[in-house]
Design a protein around this motif. Structure first.
Motif: not given
Length: 199
Positions: A62-85
């Motif tokens: 959850i923290h990993a997802a929340d920390s990416l919410l403000e990223a400009d590139d939403a696709a990259e944020a989703l990629r980072e979240f899924m990678t971390a998960g």
């Protein structure tokens, strides 16, 4: 008391990650350097201990997802979240064994799974709005895919610990596929421990 609980959680997390949920409470006590009775003073059963560890891992996601919410590139944020998960799942043998156990009906775990789906949905909604992923993908889809990617790679992980990255990339390609028709089944609404073993 707080120190012993912290020691027990650390020892149990490491033991379950390495060998799965069959590790005995006695071994956990030995790893933590405390008496076996101390384990049961903090956790009435192995299920309670597993629930506490599961909550830690869900909070990490959850923290990993929340920390990416403000990223400009939403696709990259989703990629980072899924990678971390998937990285969390690949590093912990017990997590997928634990999360769907029928006996693990802790309200806190159910609530944390809901929060994880909400956090993933917030990321996914931004990616949909930016046109970066299919319009019919939901946060719950993404949470389900984390477990699916891990399970696909699981037979390879002992010899090839990074094999999950191949299947993550395949999944990400599927999420971003342009010009495809609608998916053939309605999206899942919520995850329930009684009817699934997730993520």
């Amino acid at each position: 008391m707080v120190r012993n609980r912290r020691l027990l959680l650390g020892a149990a997390t490491a033991a379950f990650a390495e060998r799965g949920v069959e590790v005995s409470m006695g071994e956990i006590a030995q790893r933590a350097g405390v008496a076996k009775g101390t384990v049961f003073r903090h956790f009435a059963s192995k299920e309670d201990l597993l629930a506490a560890i599961t909550l830690q891992m869900l909070d990490q996601l959850i923290h990993a997802a929340d920390s990416l919410l403000e990223a400009d590139d939403a696709a990259e944020a989703l990629r980072e979240f899924m990678t971390a998960g998937v990285e969390v799942l690949a590093a912990d043998r017990a997590f997928c064994e634990v999360i769907g156990r029928p006996s693990l009906q802790h309200a806190e775990v159910r609530e944390a799974i809901d929060r994880l789906c909400d956090a993933a949905e917030a990321l996914t909604a931004r990616a949909r709005e930016q046109g970066a992923i299919r319009s019919d993908i939901t946060g719950t889809d993404v949470v389900l895919l984390l477990g699916g990617i891990h399970q696909t790679a699981a037979p390879l992980l002992a010899a090839q610990p990074q094999a999950w990255r191949r299947y993550l990339e395949l999944a990400l390609d599927g999420l971003s596929a342009p010009g495809t028709g609608a998916l053939p089944h309605r999206p899942p609404h919520r995850l329930h421990l009684t009817d699934t073993a997730l993520p």
